[in-house]
Design an enzyme around this catalytic site. Structure first.
Site, PDB file in Angstrom:
ATOM      1  CB  SER A  48      -0.813   0.060   1.224  1.00 38.13           C
ATOM      2  OG  SER A  48      -2.043  -1.037   1.049  1.00 38.13           O
ATOM      3  N   GLY A  90       5.945  13.816  11.432  1.00 36.05           N
ATOM      4  CA  GLY A  90       6.298  12.964  10.466  1.00 36.05           C
ATOM      5  C   GLY A  90       5.249  12.469   9.187  1.00 36.05           C
ATOM      6  N   GLY A 122       4.210   9.046   6.504  1.00 36.75           N
ATOM      7  CA  GLY A 122       4.619   7.679   6.117  1.00 36.75           C
ATOM      8  C   GLY A 122       3.390   6.725   5.397  1.00 36.75           C
ATOM      9  CG  HIS A 123       0.731   4.549   2.864  1.00 36.61           C
ATOM     10  ND1 HIS A 123       0.328   3.277   3.101  1.00 36.61           N
ATOM     11  CD2 HIS A 123      -0.344   5.302   2.644  1.00 36.61           C
ATOM     12  CE1 HIS A 123      -0.938   3.472   2.862  1.00 36.61           C
ATOM     13  NE2 HIS A 123      -1.384   4.410   2.491  1.00 36.61           N
ATOM     14  CG  ASP A 124       3.130   0.967   7.820  1.00 33.67           C
ATOM     15  OD1 ASP A 124       3.965   1.705   7.540  1.00 33.67           O
ATOM     16  OD2 ASP A 124       2.631   0.743   9.031  1.00 33.67           O
ATOM     17  N   GLY A 125       2.672  -0.964   3.984  1.00 38.15           N
ATOM     18  CA  GLY A 125       1.984  -1.926   3.078  1.00 38.15           C
ATOM     19  C   GLY A 125       2.210  -3.587   3.375  1.00 38.15           C
ATOM     20  N   GLY A 179       2.606 -12.410   2.210  1.00 39.36           N
ATOM     21  CA  GLY A 179       3.731 -12.552   2.679  1.00 39.36           C
ATOM     22  C   GLY A 179       4.801 -11.602   2.657  1.00 39.36           C
TER      23      GLY A 179
END
Length: 450
Positions: A57, A293, A295-298, A302
């Site tokens: 993501s 700050g 950001g983003h995660d994905g 797996g």
């Protein structure tokens, strides 16, 4: 510094059972890289800084940037209803389909159910066919009323990009963003990524429990604008982040300053138990003791990715992983780097207060969305949570009953076996009868249905 980072990363992935990882760190005008472990355990391919991992993501930041570029061109307005840009656009809730705006999709407040992963093939019309099938998506809440992470909204944004650029999303991404920025190690198609060293996801084998490659490599390709297919090196993600947040790089062509400021401004509040305070037009917005700050995660099959950017400290960190306890690795390794380089401590959940709530019956019921149904029951004077998952890509989910412990009337913690950190659950929108209308967990709102 890179050699020391590699040694530290090797020790950290061993502690958290992560097969392989790649790290890129931008600090004080210098790029540092490190990689450790394996890109593919079965094929015995080592992970290196040249390895492409699925960024999941984090792709949404690319899609958001394309949308902002179209806004800069005058092709759309952020507060324009999506229905004006997509002829025939429909949701199960016809009023919501008429009302939802581009801005609301960018900041995950559109309200439609976001976990729609039905495959629509590999053709160039796959995103168009996905959006056509959104006509059956249920509405979790009215547009703009609540934050609930929404993959579907970003696929819809991808279709807007296709119609306004006159080409498919993959080509628009390449021609309008990747090529101008020189991001040669970012690919959205498997046939392009195969020319590089690529990581594959790993998960415990259902029979042996040993870490093995996943039987599925990618999520549905029709979800590409939301993050199902893009692979990149960590340094390419750093290059994009530096351009997006003005850290010695620049978008080509540059976005107007007003749009950049709008992107970085809070658009909607996130329920307070999450690490981020708000969501912008694409990025998460953090407040670490007064230090701002982004950001983003994905998460894909797996694989997990993490991006943190602190422009005022000239600091950006990207961590790409392919299995194991990636969240623990983030807390351990990235948390330490943020402390050392920016004097930032990651927020911690408050401790449970066993006597904080006496009337537990008001929370009981069933809460659901497309991806799962959650049953909250009371037993032996305690609340329990049991999930039924409707989307299980690897077929290994086992229903688990978790005991909930209150922090206060809204926030509860679920201790999870084999995890040092409990899972937070927040109840929202308490009615006159004292019963909540929503359960919020995993960044998603689950609507009470019973």
């Amino acid at each position: 510094m890179s050699a020391a980072l590699r040694q530290r990363l090797e020790r950290a992935i061993a502690r958290h059972g992560v097969p392989g990882a790649s790290l890129a760190l931008w600090h004080k005008q210098e790029l540092h890289e490190a990689a450790a472990g394996s890109a593919n355990l079965r094929a015995q391919i080592a992970a290196t800084p040249d390895t492409l991992f699925q960024i999941g993501s984090i792709t949404k930041l690319f899609t958001a940037t394309l949308i902002l570029g179209l806004a800069a061109d005058g092709a759309l307005a952020l507060d324009q209803p999506v229905a004006e840009l997509l002829p025939g656009f429909a949701l199960a809730d016809t009023d919501a389909a008429r009302q939802v705006t581009v801005r609301q999709l960018l900041c995950h407040s559109g309200g439609m159910d976001g976990d729609f992963f039905k495959p629509h093939g590999r053709g160039e019309d796959r995103i168009a066919r996905y959006v056509a099938d959104c006509r059956d998506l249920p509405q979790l809440h009215p547009p703009g009323a609540l934050f609930s992470y929404c993959n579907s909204g970003y696929v819809i944004l991808g279709r807007i990009i296709e119609l306004l650029t006159g080409t498919h999303w993959d080509r628009a991404l390449k021609e309008r963003l990747l090529r101008p920025l020189g991001l040669r190690e970012t690919k959205s198609l498997a046939e392009e990524a195969i020319r590089f060293r690529c990581a594959i996801g790993h998960a415990p084998h259902p029979d042996t429990g040993a870490m093995d490659i996943t039987p599925i490599a990618y999520l549905a390709q029709s979800n590409a604008p939301a993050g199902s297919t893009v692979m990149a090196t960590a340094r390419d993600v750093i290059g994009f982040a530096r351009a997006l947040f003005g850290m010695g790089g620049a978008l080509v062509p540059p976005l107007p300053a007003a749009l950049v400021q709008d992107m970085q401004q809070p658009q909607i509040a996130v329920p307070p138990h999450y690490p981020m305070r708000h969501w912008g037009l694409g990025p998460k917005i953090f407040d670490w003791n007064g230090v701002r700050g982004f950001g983003h995660d994905g998460v894909t099959i797996g694989q997990q990715s993490f991006l943190r950017v602190i422009p005022e400290r000239d600091l950006a960190i990207v961590l790409l992983t392919n299995g194991g306890d990636a969240n623990g690795l983030y807390e351990d390794f990235i948390g330490t780097l943020l402390s050392e380089l920016a004097d930032i401590g990651l927020p911690r959940l408050p401790a449970a207060q066993p006597g904080a709530v006496t009337d537990r019956a008001v929370y009981t019921g069933t809460y659901e969305k497309l991806s799962a149904r959650i049953h909250i029951t009371e037993a032996d004077g305690a609340l329990q949570s049991r999930s039924e998952v409707n989307i299980d890509f690897l077929g290994g989910f086992r229903p688990m009953t978790l005991r909930l412990e209150p922090v206060d009337a809204a926030l509860w913690l679920a201790p999870v076996p084999d995890s040092a950190m409990p899972y937070p659950i927040r109840f929202l929108d308490f009615g006159a009868d004292g019963r909540p209308a929503y359960l919020h967990m995993g960044l998603r709102a689950y609507r009470r249905v019973a």
